[in-house]
Structures are given as structure tokens and as C-alpha cells.
Design an enzyme around this catalytic site. Structure first.
Site, PDB file in Angstrom:
ATOM      1  N   SER A 123      -4.975  -2.607  -6.557  1.00 22.04           N
ATOM      2  CA  SER A 123      -5.055  -3.893  -6.212  1.00 22.04           C
ATOM      3  C   SER A 123      -4.616  -4.785  -7.262  1.00 22.04           C
ATOM      4  O   SER A 123      -3.629  -4.419  -8.008  1.00 22.04           O
ATOM      5  CB  SER A 123      -6.595  -4.061  -5.803  1.00 22.04           C
TER       6      SER A 123
ATOM      7  N   ASP B 230      -4.176  -2.801   6.158  1.00 20.61           N
ATOM      8  CA  ASP B 230      -4.938  -3.429   4.764  1.00 20.61           C
ATOM      9  C   ASP B 230      -4.779  -4.704   4.915  1.00 20.61           C
ATOM     10  O   ASP B 230      -3.647  -5.583   5.118  1.00 20.61           O
ATOM     11  CB  ASP B 230      -3.744  -2.895   3.443  1.00 20.61           C
TER      12      ASP B 230
ATOM     13  N   HIS C 117      -8.172  -0.934   2.302  1.00 21.06           N
ATOM     14  CA  HIS C 117      -7.592  -1.305   1.104  1.00 21.06           C
ATOM     15  C   HIS C 117      -8.086  -0.525  -0.077  1.00 21.06           C
ATOM     16  O   HIS C 117      -7.515  -0.456  -1.265  1.00 21.06           O
ATOM     17  CB  HIS C 117      -8.045  -2.720   0.625  1.00 21.06           C
TER      18      HIS C 117
END
Length: 285
Positions: A113, A235, A263
Site C-alpha cells: 500500500s 481492491d 487489499h
């Protein structure tokens, strides 16, 4: 006087200031004599424990470095300042501090991320520190723009920030389930909700604003390291178009779209993610 924690790295004894260990909850694990080092970096609302399933696949053959971003996990809460950490480059400086103190060269960064962009910024500043970057659920910009699909409108972000402000813990509970997906495994969503809830609400809001309002698109063409982009389907934070955008704008990149919901593949599909990482590690530059 500084206290020191001793690690044996490449047959050399490294004196690591305990203050640095405390600052980032820094851990050095795995095969300390290994030639190759993997650095695991976590995303917003999680900490280094999110890598616990994946790291086991590499503990025998690689030196492993794990840490918590300032403002999250078990990092030093006094180290966070909303003024200092108002841009991702500050986190990139933290990553470079860790690499430099450990005297590491050509590490492989496995980043999830927001830490993917942090890693890109760090690698641009010090390319020799990294041999490869593995980016999981990465996004250079979350906000939609002309001819760019980031996944969020300005109204979306306004609602997100207002929800975090009004009742942070209720927001954390709802957002965690949507971000994790994998509804047949509710324990995963509960885990993310737990780590989100451990953050101080004011810190979480400050960090979220920095992340969701960041724009690293112009930096992408200047990255010269070899990169694997791992893109999940469905996602909520990173549409599939974002993975393709990254691949188009990072010169030495490979895009791998995996059939994983949500995610957080390091939690929902760690074996599949580990195989993808291992395959890229074994590729010749």
C-alpha cells in the site's frame, strides 16, 4: 549514553542503537548470514505483524528486516508529528535511515500500500540501496484526475475524513471489512479493525489525509530499479487501472495481476503472494 542491540550481519557485528530499535520497533530476523536482505514495509492501519505469514517462506534463505512506520504499530508515539509527517518523503527518510544504519546495500523492498510509494521515493533518492522493489496494492494517487482513475472522488474523500472525525472506531470497523473483503473469513476484517483501532484517532486522520491526498505520479518515470507490481482484483483502495498505470510509467516494471479479493493478500492469500515474490526474486536482472 546510548544502549546497543547487537546483530551479526554478514559475519560482522553491527552495533545498532537501541533508540533506533525503539523508534521503529525494528526487527532483524531470518538467516542473518544470508547474502540477500528483504525489507518488509507495511501499509496504513497495519503494522509489521501483517507480514507474519509471508515472512516465514523466506526466513531460511534471507535476512529479514521489519519495522513499523512512525505513527503506527509499536513505533515510538512521541516520534510522530503532523507537521513533520505531512508528506511521504519524510517516511522515505525513515526507511533510508534504517537501511543506512544497518549498512545494507541492494536490499529487496517488499512494500504494501502506501509503503510502496514511500519505497519508490526512497529508491529514487538512493538507488544503490535497493536492487528490487515489490509493490503490493500500490497507488501513486488515490484521487481521480483527468484521464486518471485513482478510485476516489473529492466527495469520497470528504466523506471518509468526516466519518473518521465523527466516530473513528465505527469508521474503522466498517472500513476494515470493506478493505479486507474475504467476507467468508471475518477474522481477517476483525484483525484489520483491531490494528486500526489501536491508532490514535487524531494521528490516523492526519496520516490518512497525507496518504489519500498524495500524488507521486511525476516521480514514477525517474525510478530506475527493477519493480514487480502486484495488483489485486476488487481492491476498494486501488482499482486495477492503477496497477496498469504504474506499469506504464515505471520503466523497469513487471505487472502481476493476481486473482485475490481485497487489499491485503499478505493476510488473505499469503502462500500465493509468497510464490509471486519468490519468482521475482529468482529472476535475473
Amino acid at each position: 549514553m546510548h544502549r546497543y542491540t547487537l546483530f551479526n550481519l554478514e559475519t560482522l557485528t553491527l552495533e545498532l542503537p537501541t533508540s533506533l530499535v525503539n523508534k521503529y520497533n525494528l526487527k532483524v530476523e531470518g538467516n542473518l548470514e544470508a547474502a540477500q536482505t528483504l525489507v518488509f514495509a507495511h501499509g496504513f492501519g497495519t503494522d509489521q505483524t501483517s507480514w507474519r505469514f509471508v515472512k516465514e517462506a523466506f526466513s531460511e534463505n534471507y535476512r529479514l528486516v521489519l519495522y513499523d512506520n512512525i505513527g503506527g504499530g509499536k513505533s515510538d508515539p512521541n516520534a510522530f508529528s503532523p507537521i513533520k509527517y505531512q508528506e511521504l518523503n519524510t517516511y522515505a527518510s525513515d526507511l533510508l535511515e534504517i537501511v543506512n544504519v544497518l549498512n545494507l546495500k541492494s536490499v529487496v523492498l517488499v512494500a504494501h500500500s502506501v509503503s510502496s510509494m514511500i519505497g519508490i521515493l526512497a529508491a529514487i533518492r538512493n538507488p544503490a540501496a535497493f536492487s528490487k522493489l515489490i509493490l503490493v496494492g500500490a497507488s501513486p494517487r488515490y484521487l481521480n484526475d483527468e484521464d486518471y482513475e485513482g478510485g476516489f472522488s473529492r466527495d469520497d474523500l470528504d466523506v471518509l475524513f468526516k466519518s473518521m472525525t465523527a466516530n473513528y472506531y465505527a469508521w474503522a470497523s466498517g472500513f476494515s471489512s470493506v478493505a479486507m473483503r474475504n467476507y467468508e473469513k471475518p477474522e481477517l476484517g476483525k484483525e484489520f479493525a483491531s490494528t486500526l483501532s489501536e491508532l490514535q484517532p487524531n494521528v490516523a486522520l492526519s496520516v490518512a489525509k497525507v496518504i489519500f491526498q498524495s500524488d507521486c505520479r511525476l516521480a514514477l518515470p525517474t525510478l530506475k530499479n527493477n519493480v514487480l507490481i502486484i495488483q489485486m482484483k476488487n481492491d476498494v483502495a486501488v482499482p486495477e487501472a492503477v496497477g496498469r498505470y504504474l506499469h506504464t510509467h515505471i520503466e523497469h516494471s513487471k505487472l502481476l495481476e493476481i486473482d485475490v479479493e481485497g487489499h491485503f493478500p499478505q493476510l488473505s492469500a499469503p502462500d500465493l503472494l509468497s510464490v509471486a515474490i519468490e519468482s521475482f526474486l529468482n529472476e535475473q536482472n
